[in-house]
Design a protein around this motif. Structure first.
Motif, PDB file in Angstrom:
ATOM      1  N   PHE A   1       0.812  -1.221   0.000  1.00 23.68           N
ATOM      2  CA  PHE A   1       0.000   0.000   0.000  1.00 23.68           C
ATOM      3  C   PHE A   1       0.838   1.259   0.000  1.00 23.68           C
ATOM      4  O   PHE A   1       0.459   2.284  -0.561  1.00 23.68           O
ATOM      5  CB  PHE A   1      -0.948   0.004   1.208  1.00 23.68           C
ATOM      6  CG  PHE A   1      -0.281   0.335   2.514  1.00 23.68           C
ATOM      7  CD1 PHE A   1      -0.185   1.635   2.973  1.00 23.68           C
ATOM      8  CD2 PHE A   1       0.274  -0.681   3.294  1.00 23.68           C
ATOM      9  CE1 PHE A   1       0.441   1.937   4.174  1.00 23.68           C
ATOM     10  CE2 PHE A   1       0.896  -0.386   4.492  1.00 23.68           C
ATOM     11  CZ  PHE A   1       0.978   0.923   4.935  1.00 23.68           C
ATOM     12  N   TYR A   2       2.023   1.208   0.631  1.00 26.35           N
ATOM     13  CA  TYR A   2       2.783   2.434   0.773  1.00 26.35           C
ATOM     14  C   TYR A   2       3.549   2.813  -0.491  1.00 26.35           C
ATOM     15  O   TYR A   2       4.103   3.890  -0.577  1.00 26.35           O
ATOM     16  CB  TYR A   2       3.740   2.365   1.971  1.00 26.35           C
ATOM     17  CG  TYR A   2       4.481   1.062   2.125  1.00 26.35           C
ATOM     18  CD1 TYR A   2       5.591   0.783   1.369  1.00 26.35           C
ATOM     19  CD2 TYR A   2       4.066   0.108   3.062  1.00 26.35           C
ATOM     20  CE1 TYR A   2       6.283  -0.401   1.519  1.00 26.35           C
ATOM     21  CE2 TYR A   2       4.745  -1.081   3.225  1.00 26.35           C
ATOM     22  CZ  TYR A   2       5.858  -1.333   2.450  1.00 26.35           C
ATOM     23  OH  TYR A   2       6.532  -2.514   2.607  1.00 26.35           O
ATOM     24  N   TYR A   3       3.588   1.928  -1.496  1.00 23.63           N
ATOM     25  CA  TYR A   3       4.209   2.309  -2.753  1.00 23.63           C
ATOM     26  C   TYR A   3       3.293   3.233  -3.559  1.00 23.63           C
ATOM     27  O   TYR A   3       3.743   4.154  -4.208  1.00 23.63           O
ATOM     28  CB  TYR A   3       4.543   1.073  -3.592  1.00 23.63           C
ATOM     29  CG  TYR A   3       5.733   0.279  -3.096  1.00 23.63           C
ATOM     30  CD1 TYR A   3       6.828   0.914  -2.516  1.00 23.63           C
ATOM     31  CD2 TYR A   3       5.773  -1.092  -3.224  1.00 23.63           C
ATOM     32  CE1 TYR A   3       7.912   0.192  -2.067  1.00 23.63           C
ATOM     33  CE2 TYR A   3       6.860  -1.825  -2.782  1.00 23.63           C
ATOM     34  CZ  TYR A   3       7.927  -1.179  -2.206  1.00 23.63           C
ATOM     35  OH  TYR A   3       9.006  -1.897  -1.766  1.00 23.63           O
ATOM     36  N   GLY A   4       1.986   2.985  -3.536  1.00 20.28           N
ATOM     37  CA  GLY A   4       1.069   3.818  -4.293  1.00 20.28           C
ATOM     38  C   GLY A   4       1.346   3.737  -5.789  1.00 20.28           C
ATOM     39  O   GLY A   4       2.001   2.819  -6.275  1.00 20.28           O
ATOM     40  N   ALA A   5       0.833   4.720  -6.532  1.00 22.27           N
ATOM     41  CA  ALA A   5       0.999   4.734  -7.986  1.00 22.27           C
ATOM     42  C   ALA A   5       2.017   5.775  -8.433  1.00 22.27           C
ATOM     43  O   ALA A   5       2.173   6.020  -9.628  1.00 22.27           O
ATOM     44  CB  ALA A   5      -0.348   4.999  -8.647  1.00 22.27           C
ATOM     45  N   GLY A   6       2.703   6.396  -7.469  1.00 19.51           N
ATOM     46  CA  GLY A   6       3.628   7.473  -7.804  1.00 19.51           C
ATOM     47  C   GLY A   6       4.765   7.059  -8.715  1.00 19.51           C
ATOM     48  O   GLY A   6       5.226   7.848  -9.544  1.00 19.51           O
ATOM     49  N   HIS A   7       5.251   5.816  -8.564  1.00 17.01           N
ATOM     50  CA  HIS A   7       6.328   5.347  -9.432  1.00 17.01           C
ATOM     51  C   HIS A   7       5.949   5.497 -10.905  1.00 17.01           C
ATOM     52  O   HIS A   7       6.754   5.968 -11.721  1.00 17.01           O
ATOM     53  CB  HIS A   7       6.658   3.878  -9.144  1.00 17.01           C
ATOM     54  CG  HIS A   7       7.634   3.669  -8.024  1.00 17.01           C
ATOM     55  ND1 HIS A   7       7.239   3.430  -6.735  1.00 17.01           N
ATOM     56  CD2 HIS A   7       8.995   3.657  -8.013  1.00 17.01           C
ATOM     57  CE1 HIS A   7       8.304   3.272  -5.969  1.00 17.01           C
ATOM     58  NE2 HIS A   7       9.382   3.405  -6.712  1.00 17.01           N
ATOM     59  N   MET A   8       4.755   5.069 -11.253  1.00 13.93           N
ATOM     60  CA  MET A   8       4.327   5.128 -12.645  1.00 13.93           C
ATOM     61  C   MET A   8       4.335   6.568 -13.151  1.00 13.93           C
ATOM     62  O   MET A   8       4.794   6.840 -14.266  1.00 13.93           O
ATOM     63  CB  MET A   8       2.934   4.518 -12.794  1.00 13.93           C
ATOM     64  CG  MET A   8       2.885   3.023 -12.523  1.00 13.93           C
ATOM     65  SD  MET A   8       1.236   2.327 -12.735  1.00 13.93           S
ATOM     66  CE  MET A   8       0.976   2.608 -14.487  1.00 13.93           C
ATOM     67  N   HIS A   9       3.836   7.489 -12.340  1.00 12.24           N
ATOM     68  CA  HIS A   9       3.776   8.881 -12.760  1.00 12.24           C
ATOM     69  C   HIS A   9       5.175   9.464 -12.956  1.00 12.24           C
ATOM     70  O   HIS A   9       5.451  10.146 -13.954  1.00 12.24           O
ATOM     71  CB  HIS A   9       3.010   9.715 -11.728  1.00 12.24           C
ATOM     72  CG  HIS A   9       1.586   9.295 -11.528  1.00 12.24           C
ATOM     73  ND1 HIS A   9       0.736   9.043 -12.590  1.00 12.24           N
ATOM     74  CD2 HIS A   9       0.857   9.066 -10.410  1.00 12.24           C
ATOM     75  CE1 HIS A   9      -0.450   8.702 -12.128  1.00 12.24           C
ATOM     76  NE2 HIS A   9      -0.391   8.692 -10.805  1.00 12.24           N
ATOM     77  N   LEU A  10       6.079   9.203 -11.990  1.00 10.92           N
ATOM     78  CA  LEU A  10       7.411   9.775 -12.073  1.00 10.92           C
ATOM     79  C   LEU A  10       8.235   9.131 -13.179  1.00 10.92           C
ATOM     80  O   LEU A  10       8.978   9.818 -13.896  1.00 10.92           O
ATOM     81  CB  LEU A  10       8.131   9.648 -10.726  1.00 10.92           C
ATOM     82  CG  LEU A  10       9.555  10.215 -10.654  1.00 10.92           C
ATOM     83  CD1 LEU A  10       9.612  11.660 -11.123  1.00 10.92           C
ATOM     84  CD2 LEU A  10      10.115  10.085  -9.244  1.00 10.92           C
ATOM     85  N   ILE A  11       8.122   7.824 -13.338  1.00  7.74           N
ATOM     86  CA  ILE A  11       8.879   7.135 -14.389  1.00  7.74           C
ATOM     87  C   ILE A  11       8.462   7.636 -15.762  1.00  7.74           C
ATOM     88  O   ILE A  11       9.307   7.930 -16.625  1.00  7.74           O
ATOM     89  CB  ILE A  11       8.711   5.608 -14.255  1.00  7.74           C
ATOM     90  CG1 ILE A  11       9.498   5.106 -13.039  1.00  7.74           C
ATOM     91  CG2 ILE A  11       9.178   4.886 -15.521  1.00  7.74           C
ATOM     92  CD1 ILE A  11       9.184   3.686 -12.627  1.00  7.74           C
ATOM     93  N   ASP A  12       7.166   7.756 -16.004  1.00 10.23           N
ATOM     94  CA  ASP A  12       6.706   8.298 -17.285  1.00 10.23           C
ATOM     95  C   ASP A  12       7.192   9.729 -17.488  1.00 10.23           C
ATOM     96  O   ASP A  12       7.607  10.118 -18.587  1.00 10.23           O
ATOM     97  CB  ASP A  12       5.178   8.254 -17.357  1.00 10.23           C
ATOM     98  CG  ASP A  12       4.665   7.147 -18.273  1.00 10.23           C
ATOM     99  OD1 ASP A  12       5.496   6.353 -18.749  1.00 10.23           O
ATOM    100  OD2 ASP A  12       3.448   7.084 -18.512  1.00 10.23           O
ATOM    101  N   ARG A  13       7.158  10.526 -16.429  1.00  9.45           N
ATOM    102  CA  ARG A  13       7.622  11.913 -16.506  1.00  9.45           C
ATOM    103  C   ARG A  13       9.108  11.949 -16.874  1.00  9.45           C
ATOM    104  O   ARG A  13       9.538  12.793 -17.677  1.00  9.45           O
ATOM    105  CB  ARG A  13       7.379  12.605 -15.167  1.00  9.45           C
ATOM    106  CG  ARG A  13       7.727  14.078 -15.135  1.00  9.45           C
ATOM    107  CD  ARG A  13       7.440  14.662 -13.764  1.00  9.45           C
ATOM    108  NE  ARG A  13       6.031  14.691 -13.491  1.00  9.45           N
ATOM    109  CZ  ARG A  13       5.301  15.805 -13.416  1.00  9.45           C
ATOM    110  NH1 ARG A  13       5.872  16.975 -13.610  1.00  9.45           N
ATOM    111  NH2 ARG A  13       4.020  15.749 -13.141  1.00  9.45           N
ATOM    112  N   PHE A  14       9.880  11.037 -16.267  1.00  5.78           N
ATOM    113  CA  PHE A  14      11.315  10.995 -16.556  1.00  5.78           C
ATOM    114  C   PHE A  14      11.569  10.574 -18.000  1.00  5.78           C
ATOM    115  O   PHE A  14      12.397  11.178 -18.695  1.00  5.78           O
ATOM    116  CB  PHE A  14      12.000  10.037 -15.593  1.00  5.78           C
ATOM    117  CG  PHE A  14      13.501   9.998 -15.741  1.00  5.78           C
ATOM    118  CD1 PHE A  14      14.249  11.163 -15.739  1.00  5.78           C
ATOM    119  CD2 PHE A  14      14.163   8.782 -15.872  1.00  5.78           C
ATOM    120  CE1 PHE A  14      15.630  11.138 -15.862  1.00  5.78           C
ATOM    121  CE2 PHE A  14      15.545   8.739 -15.990  1.00  5.78           C
ATOM    122  CZ  PHE A  14      16.281   9.908 -15.988  1.00  5.78           C
TER     123      PHE A  14
END
Length: 342
Positions: A279-292
């Motif tokens: 739960f603590y990972y959330g979906a932020g990785h996907m957003h930041l990786i795509d942004r990068f």
């Protein structure tokens, strides 16, 4: 389409794999780990046990580094020397001093290095910052950050580097709760001083702390209280509370709340969740990786840079100095660690 490699197949790597496969901008074409048995998890992707060989053979555009902390700096150096961009799992480095070395690497290369502070891209935090910056809520006066989690002794014995000072750098403050430190400093602004205690509440045979309590003062006058531990009985929700001159906001259970005039919390927004992840990972990785990936393709700096990651390492350094300066913790000023970025 960017050619993507992944180095390190530990606990967080499945989140990266999921995000890479879901991206419209990158394709996973190589993976690397010293444990050859993990190759069975990637039957159609070239598997390497040697970083140099992968970098030399696969003509990669970007590499994700999911490695023990002591390898973050040297492997980042190795990747950029092979003209490869780097998506680096937190922390930026094992220590503040190494973080400054990473900053020099960034200045001396045209390759991009993104640090995985993905919680900046949670909907709850984005909305909170929008409110603080654009709405009539008054100035921020206080911040509270709580991370009360549990790690069994097997967490350290299964991967001993996690408890070793010369490989992890620190314990809970750099591994579990550095994201919370990062968000606190984004809200608070420029750091001024810190008073802290680092300690161990578990009976584990480890060299790093499992618990930390600290107060931070920012040049704006904002005060922050921070507490993190791996000695609880479960992984409780991370909590960030912000008090302004007019309102009280709380991020907890992946939701942003405002406390109304009657003292009840009202939900403003809820975070997206990543299916099947902790739960603590959330979906932020996907957003930041795509942004990068987009920043690589469009040559922008719209991601979390090495320089962006330095304040959280300053906070860790100050906590360490304050806790170890004397038998009684002493307030340490930021200027005492001689932070220089130019």
């Amino acid at each position: 389409m960017l050619r993507v490699g992944l180095i390190g197949l530990g606990d967080v790597s499945p989140v990266h794999v999921h995000a890479i496969h879901a991206s419209d901008y990158g394709e996973l074409v190589a993976v690397c780990d010293t444990n050859m048995e993990l190759s069975s998890n990637f039957p159609e992707i070239p598997f390497f046990a040697n970083v140099d060989r992968m970098l030399e053979k696969m003509n990669l555009d970007v590499v994700h580094l999911c490695l023990p902390h002591d390898l973050h700096y040297p492997i980042t150096q190795k990747c950029v020397s092979h003209d490869v961009h780097v998506y680096l799992e937190k922390p930026v480095a094992m220590t503040y001093e190494e973080a400054l070395k990473q900053l020099e690497v960034m200045k001396q290369t045209d390759k991009k290095i993104c640090v995985s502070f993905q919680n900046r891209y949670n909907a709850s935090f984005i909305r909170l910052m929008e409110i603080l910056e654009n709405e009539d809520v008054g100035e921020v006066t206080s911040i509270k950050g709580l991370v009360t989690w549990f790690r069994p002794e097997s967490y350290y014995t299964s991967k001993p580097w996690r408890g070793q000072k010369d490989r992890a750098g620190y314990g809970s403050i750099i591994n579990q709760s550095i994201h919370t430190l990062d968000l606190i400093q984004l809200i608070g602004g420029d750091l001024k001083s810190c008073k802290a205690v680092l300690s161990n509440l578990t009976d584990y045979d480890i060299e790093v702390e499992d618990t930390a309590s600290a107060t931070f003062t920012f040049t704006s006058g904002v005060k922050a209280f921070f507490h993190a531990t791996n000695a609880y009985t479960e992984n409780s929700s991370v909590e960030i509370q912000v008090i302004t001159e007019k309102e009280k906001f709380t991020i907890k259970d992946s939701r942003l709340y405002i406390t109304n005039d009657e003292g009840r919390k009202e939900v403003i927004i809820e975070d997206d969740k990543l299916p099947g992840s902790k739960f603590y990972y959330g979906a932020g990785h996907m957003h930041l990786i795509d942004r990068f990936y987009e920043s690589i393709l469009n040559d922008t700096d719209d991601y979390v840079t090495i320089e962006d990651s330095i304040p959280s390492m300053q906070m860790i350094k100050l906590m360490d100095l304050s806790s170890n300066n004397t038998k009684r913790p002493e307030r340490i000023e930021l200027e005492e660690i001689n932070y220089v970025t130019s």
